[in-house]
Design an enzyme around this catalytic site. Structure first.
Site: not given
Length: 331
Positions: A136, A140, A191, A254, A279
């Site tokens: 979802g 972090a 996504k 992101s 990563v």
């Protein structure tokens, strides 16, 4: 519960702290011995989650066997392309009665398996009801600061998904449950490909209209492929579909959007990835999505163009023009 988190990246560390906050006995596993010792000494993940204290009660170790034996639940927070090697090193006897929860968002590039499918592939004797996922819109950086967040726990077993839900849920981390584990995993993985596309839009200097189009039509691609593979349509309108897509395409946190943005500005993929500590799962997932689309004969034009930009050096402007000038379609 006695819980282990395998993988001390930003998300693994965040979940270890969250699970401790929820009252569980937590072990955090880091595969590099030297960094595990540094984490235990500093009680801060300077590389992946700076500024967040790791409580002294959380045991930090590089001993995988010690991290997996006699645990009620194990969280797998290793990047998807490295997770199989970790799972292969875990003795089946250590986990035969343990709930395994993947929080990695990717598709294995060699096998095109989701992480739950990969776990069952490695340990055939595992009961599928032992395996779950948590996914979802949950960066972090925000969850570690107790910013209100909602995610979904999924397993083929309703009971297992509810157990995972109860283990993780608290006043700032709301967890819903689902039995569509395939849809939740596919939404979380696919996504990232669209997020790279959204980043390319940002870097190339297009506007909000373009980004909204990429996101909306991206959901259509994710849903189209997911349904053919056996997922449920409502999953892609939920937290692991639309919800995760929105945050990954829009957020400054992101990694996948960042990769796309840098490429949209004219950098090549190798130099972008070389500059990153963490990563970006979407890079390898782009290959997997295109292979799956070809396998299931599903049209995924945005994912196709992202692939060409990343791996065939196609110009982002040309790719956008090619998308815009496709034949007329019915929505």
């Amino acid at each position: 519960m006695k819980v282990s988190v395998l993988g001390a990246g930003g998300w693994g560390t965040t979940l270890a702290v969250l699970l401790h906050y929820n009252g569980h006995t937590v072990t955090l596993w880091e595969y590099k011995k030297a960094y595990a010792r540094e984490l235990a000494r500093r009680r801060e993940n300077k590389i992946y989650l700076p500024g967040i204290n790791i409580p002294d009660e959380i045991r930090i170790t590089s001993d995988l066997e010690d991290s997996t034996i006699h645990k009620n639940l194990i969280v797998l927070a290793v990047p998807s392309q490295f997770l199989r090697k970790v799972v292969e090193k875990i003795e089946y006897q250590s986990i035969k009665d343990t709930i395994l929860v993947s929080v990695s968002k990717g598709i294995e590039k060699e096998t095109l398996m989701t992480m739950s499918q990969m776990m069952k592939d490695v340990h055939h004797r595992l009961d599928k009801n032992q395996i779950g996922v948590l996914s979802g819109p949950s960066h972090a950086e925000e969850v570690s600061k107790r910013v209100p967040t909602a995610v979904v726990a999924a397993s083929v077993s309703k009971e297992t998904s509810k157990t995972i839900q109860s283990v993780f849920m608290n006043s700032y981390f709301r967890v819903y449950s689902s039995t569509d584990i395939l849809g939740v995993e596919l939404g979380g993985a696919f996504k990232n490909v669209i997020a790279i596309g959204a980043g390319i839009i940002d870097g190339a200097g297009f506007g909000d209209n373009t980004k909204a189009a990429i996101m909306t039509r991206g959901v259509a691609e994710i849903s189209r492929l997911g349904l053919v593979m056996g997922a449920r349509p409502e999953t892609f309108a939920g937290l692991s579909g639309m919800g995760d897509l929105i945050v990954t395409c829009m957020s400054r946190h992101s990694r996948n959007r960042y990769v796309g943005e840098q490429i949209g500005k004219g950098k090549n993929l190798k130099e972008v990835l070389k500059s990153m500590e963490m990563v970006a799962e979407g890079v390898e997932t782009t290959k997997s999505v295109n292979q799956l689309a070809e396998k299931y004969k599903v049209e995924t034009p945005i994912a196709n163009e992202v692939y060409k930009i990343l791996f065939e050096d196609k110009d982002p402007i040309k790719a956008t023009n090619d998308l815009m000038n496709r034949d007329m379609k019915f929505e």
